[in-house]
Design a protein around this motif. Sequence first.
Motif, PDB file in Angstrom:
ATOM      1  N   TRP A 377      30.475  46.932  41.395  1.00 19.49           N
ATOM      2  CA  TRP A 377      31.198  47.159  42.285  1.00 19.49           C
ATOM      3  C   TRP A 377      32.567  46.654  42.180  1.00 19.49           C
ATOM      4  N   THR A 378      32.786  45.365  41.317  1.00 20.69           N
ATOM      5  CA  THR A 378      33.967  44.345  41.189  1.00 20.69           C
ATOM      6  C   THR A 378      34.864  45.583  40.446  1.00 20.69           C
ATOM      7  N   SER A 379      34.389  46.615  39.614  1.00 22.28           N
ATOM      8  CA  SER A 379      34.526  46.674  38.211  1.00 22.28           C
ATOM      9  C   SER A 379      35.385  48.483  39.291  1.00 22.28           C
ATOM     10  N   MET A 380      35.001  49.226  40.514  1.00 24.30           N
ATOM     11  CA  MET A 380      35.505  50.266  41.352  1.00 24.30           C
ATOM     12  C   MET A 380      36.485  49.081  42.491  1.00 24.30           C
ATOM     13  N   ILE A 381      36.004  48.251  42.618  1.00 20.18           N
ATOM     14  CA  ILE A 381      37.011  46.985  44.120  1.00 20.18           C
ATOM     15  C   ILE A 381      38.264  47.258  43.302  1.00 20.18           C
ATOM     16  N   SER A 382      38.579  46.584  42.069  1.00 22.37           N
ATOM     17  CA  SER A 382      39.484  46.379  41.080  1.00 22.37           C
ATOM     18  C   SER A 382      40.889  47.585  41.003  1.00 22.37           C
ATOM     19  N   ALA A 383      39.343  48.659  40.293  1.00 19.59           N
ATOM     20  CA  ALA A 383      40.619  49.608  39.872  1.00 19.59           C
ATOM     21  C   ALA A 383      41.682  50.189  40.702  1.00 19.59           C
ATOM     22  N   HIS A 384      40.688  50.522  42.060  1.00 22.54           N
ATOM     23  CA  HIS A 384      41.757  50.661  43.581  1.00 22.54           C
ATOM     24  C   HIS A 384      42.410  49.699  43.914  1.00 22.54           C
ATOM     25  N   GLY A 385      42.129  48.279  43.547  1.00 22.82           N
ATOM     26  CA  GLY A 385      44.234  47.574  43.859  1.00 22.82           C
ATOM     27  C   GLY A 385      44.637  47.698  43.065  1.00 22.82           C
ATOM     28  N   ILE A 386      44.293  47.840  41.647  1.00 22.64           N
ATOM     29  CA  ILE A 386      45.370  48.586  41.104  1.00 22.64           C
ATOM     30  C   ILE A 386      46.113  49.178  40.956  1.00 22.64           C
ATOM     31  N   SER A 387      45.518  50.838  41.812  1.00 18.54           N
ATOM     32  CA  SER A 387      45.974  51.513  42.028  1.00 18.54           C
ATOM     33  C   SER A 387      46.844  51.308  43.087  1.00 18.54           C
ATOM     34  N   GLY A 388      47.137  50.626  43.995  1.00 13.76           N
ATOM     35  CA  GLY A 388      47.723  50.762  45.131  1.00 13.76           C
ATOM     36  C   GLY A 388      46.615  50.769  46.283  1.00 13.76           C
ATOM     37  N   LEU A 389      45.826  51.663  45.996  1.00  8.70           N
ATOM     38  CA  LEU A 389      44.714  51.842  47.092  1.00  8.70           C
ATOM     39  C   LEU A 389      43.651  50.638  47.800  1.00  8.70           C
ATOM     40  N   GLY A 390      44.946  49.256  48.275  1.00  6.63           N
ATOM     41  CA  GLY A 390      44.167  48.863  49.152  1.00  6.63           C
ATOM     42  C   GLY A 390      43.005  48.273  49.218  1.00  6.63           C
ATOM     43  N   HIS A 391      43.098  49.249  51.265  1.00  3.66           N
ATOM     44  CA  HIS A 391      42.365  50.583  52.190  1.00  3.66           C
ATOM     45  C   HIS A 391      40.985  49.839  51.920  1.00  3.66           C
ATOM     46  N   ASP A 392      40.957  51.406  49.830  1.00  3.24           N
ATOM     47  CA  ASP A 392      39.917  51.275  50.095  1.00  3.24           C
ATOM     48  C   ASP A 392      39.409  50.450  48.764  1.00  3.24           C
ATOM     49  N   ALA A 393      40.347  49.564  48.738  1.00  6.51           N
ATOM     50  CA  ALA A 393      39.024  48.532  47.980  1.00  6.51           C
ATOM     51  C   ALA A 393      38.915  47.713  48.599  1.00  6.51           C
ATOM     52  N   VAL A 394      38.919  47.492  49.966  1.00  4.67           N
ATOM     53  CA  VAL A 394      38.310  46.541  50.584  1.00  4.67           C
ATOM     54  C   VAL A 394      36.931  47.446  51.555  1.00  4.67           C
ATOM     55  N   ALA A 395      37.295  48.897  51.815  1.00  7.35           N
ATOM     56  CA  ALA A 395      36.315  49.337  51.888  1.00  7.35           C
ATOM     57  C   ALA A 395      34.982  49.217  51.674  1.00  7.35           C
ATOM     58  N   LEU A 396      35.675  49.377  50.128  1.00  5.49           N
ATOM     59  CA  LEU A 396      33.611  49.088  48.582  1.00  5.49           C
ATOM     60  C   LEU A 396      33.287  47.694  48.875  1.00  5.49           C
ATOM     61  N   PHE A 397      34.221  46.719  48.917  1.00  6.44           N
ATOM     62  CA  PHE A 397      34.128  45.130  49.589  1.00  6.44           C
ATOM     63  C   PHE A 397      32.782  45.283  50.336  1.00  6.44           C
ATOM     64  N   SER A 398      33.557  45.616  50.821  1.00  7.01           N
ATOM     65  CA  SER A 398      32.558  45.632  52.948  1.00  7.01           C
ATOM     66  C   SER A 398      31.029  46.629  51.974  1.00  7.01           C
ATOM     67  N   LYS A 399      31.018  47.518  51.627  1.00  6.59           N
ATOM     68  CA  LYS A 399      30.239  48.173  50.846  1.00  6.59           C
ATOM     69  C   LYS A 399      29.173  47.651  49.924  1.00  6.59           C
ATOM     70  N   MET A 400      29.818  46.978  49.404  1.00  8.87           N
ATOM     71  CA  MET A 400      29.380  45.770  48.127  1.00  8.87           C
ATOM     72  C   MET A 400      28.103  45.164  49.282  1.00  8.87           C
ATOM     73  N   ARG A 401      29.042  44.709  50.204  1.00 11.07           N
ATOM     74  CA  ARG A 401      28.270  43.172  50.806  1.00 11.07           C
ATOM     75  C   ARG A 401      26.984  43.978  51.944  1.00 11.07           C
ATOM     76  N   ASP A 402      27.016  44.773  52.743  1.00 15.86           N
ATOM     77  CA  ASP A 402      26.294  45.505  53.313  1.00 15.86           C
ATOM     78  C   ASP A 402      25.105  46.249  52.146  1.00 15.86           C
ATOM     79  N   SER A 403      25.293  46.406  51.415  1.00 17.42           N
ATOM     80  CA  SER A 403      24.073  47.087  49.977  1.00 17.42           C
ATOM     81  C   SER A 403      23.086  45.377  49.975  1.00 17.42           C
ATOM     82  N   GLY A 404      23.689  44.347  50.289  1.00 11.74           N
ATOM     83  CA  GLY A 404      22.535  42.931  50.171  1.00 11.74           C
ATOM     84  C   GLY A 404      23.635  42.240  49.166  1.00 11.74           C
ATOM     85  N   LEU A 405      24.232  42.895  48.087  1.00 14.89           N
ATOM     86  CA  LEU A 405      24.974  41.492  46.734  1.00 14.89           C
ATOM     87  C   LEU A 405      26.047  40.972  47.634  1.00 14.89           C
ATOM     88  N   SER A 406      25.877  39.760  47.084  1.00 16.48           N
ATOM     89  CA  SER A 406      26.793  38.625  47.328  1.00 16.48           C
ATOM     90  C   SER A 406      27.761  38.599  46.604  1.00 16.48           C
TER      91      SER A 406
END
Length: 680
Positions: A377-406
């Motif tokens: 999850w962190t790799s994908m969040i970071s990948a979107h972040g450094i490409s300027g896709l902050g909103h997508d990175a934030v959405a992935l972060f929320s999905k990660m938390r929804d999946s049960g991972l802290s």
Amino acid sequence: MKTITSFSRHFSSLKQLQLPLRSIPESHFSTCLRCSALTEELCSKLLDQCPDLNTLKKLHFRIITNPTLSLNPSLAIKLMRAYAARGHPGSARHVFDQVPQRNVVFYNVMIRGYTNNHLYGDAMLVYKMMSCDGIRCDNYTYPCVLKACSGSINLAVGVQTHAEVVKVGLVSNLFVGNGLVAMYGKCGCLIDAHRALDEIPRRDVVSWNSMVAGYAQNGFFDDALSVCREMELSNLKADAGTMASLLPAVTDTSPNNVSFVEEMFNRLTIKSLVSWNVMIAVYTNNSMPEKAVDLFLKMEAQGLEPDAITLASVLPACGDLSALSLGRRIHEFVKNKRLCPNLSLENALIDMYAKCGCLSDAREVFDQLKFRDIVSWTSMISAHGISGLGHDAVALFSKMRDSGLSPDSIAFVSVLSACSHSGLLDEGRNYFKSMVEEYGIEPRLEHFACMVDLLGRAGRVDEAYGFIKKMPVEPNERVWGALLSACRVHSNTDIGVKAADNLFQLVPEQSGYYVLLSNIYAKAGRWREVTNIRSLMKRKGIKKTPGISNVELGNKVHTFLAGDQFHSESKRIYQELDVLMGKMRELGYTPETDSTLHDVEDEDKEGHLAVHSEKLAVVFAILNTETRTAIRVTKNLRICGDCHVAIKLISKITQRGITVRDTNRFHHFANGDCSCGDYW
């Protein structure tokens, strides 16, 4: 009887020819087992050959139904060994339990059988049974017991065993001593491990390798290398086992240590796959991606097939170089060899595609994962972040938390950085607050640096400076560096000088910060201060880090410096660049000469800008690829403002998609625009 005689003759002839036992045709096993008269010698030879489980069971049955053979202790021991070697220690235990009079050999074989099958608890129970049965341990017992203690990380039994070893006077025995070194090292008792090593009067390479492994398994790579040096001083040479011992802790280290590992690797007469893996990992982890990739290609050329560890080590290097072609070829190899599922390898593939700016490919690997850990999850969040896709990175972060991972501290670094690159000020503030209040994670310097960067990029330079002054820990280079970068973007000279003063104390030899302050003064028209900075750098012998850009063509990575004249195609590159510059001027291009003021004196500023390394790399790729082929360039410094403008125009003129990855982020250029929206 005739058949038995025939088999015996066949066996003798093989022995005379010194052929391996496994060369005996399997048909002889079946023939012998059908015979009514099996001899002790024949059974012994069959068991030594470690037959398959079905044959072994038949042979076992024939032995126990033969009154003479069933009482033979030698055959019982060989049956135990054969069952354990076939992964059936339970059957070996059945044989063990049926023996009425057991000596130390039976116990040793049983302990070894359990240990080799990773049943460490059972091995230690048999060890305890020995004393209850009045059987004295010998120099073969203790190494197996210590190996069981190592495998189960059972320090308590290990220490008890050590006391027994001392009591019976075997502490100086080589094999027992090696077992003690390995046991203490595995249990993290490195002082005790070294003490055990010192007590071995005549150490062999295994003794030293056990000590190396102890340091490496506990993450002390530099200490492991120090032991390697000690070993060489004792006139013992490192072997493939030494390299294998280093693998668990390969990490960032000093240039001298890298050179030492190189020498050790080059001296090996036989290089195992593990040896190659260690050397590739050393290069990758020490920011030497070119060497890592070159070594991988050399290994392939020698016909050695990589394993999952090799590929997981070289893929980050491919990402660092934007060597997408090689990365894709490795991915195909992974598919063809069916090396997945393997989370470490799959995460490395995600990271490689992300570093190459191929988000869709990274996402495809991510979506196919059967299991995702926090790294995925962190790799994908970071990948979107450094490409300027902050909103997508934030959405992935929320999905990660929804999946049960802290989320852990690294995941928060990724999401805070993503917010910073996309100007998501409120979201970043909320995540920082949530990290502390909801998850109880103590902010580290990386989190503080992200917050300073977030505030600074958004133009809140005064607030960023106030944030630093309230930090509960002493700010480091990254924190002050983020503030200084913001001061350059937003032309805040006063705070910029304060940030630079702190940086000059923390990292007085780092040229980049002198350059940033020089640029701040230049933009403010304070030329005297610019001259003073240049003079200070000259007095201290500080030279600006040269800009280097890499671009992959085929399986080769081409490297360019600013004003590069050494490339074989330099003449063509400069001719094409002149043509492009003319077309750019027609579109209104004006060189941003401010970016050269810190390191250009009398030379033509516009000419200097024209030959920046990223421009040369882009033009080289245009000349050597098909029309409309996407171009990927990696730069070791932040892309300058002039190159950013120029490459936007080049993408429009050539109708090419151009990706430039600098030290901060990805810039995806297409049709005259950049994915960063000029927020960088």
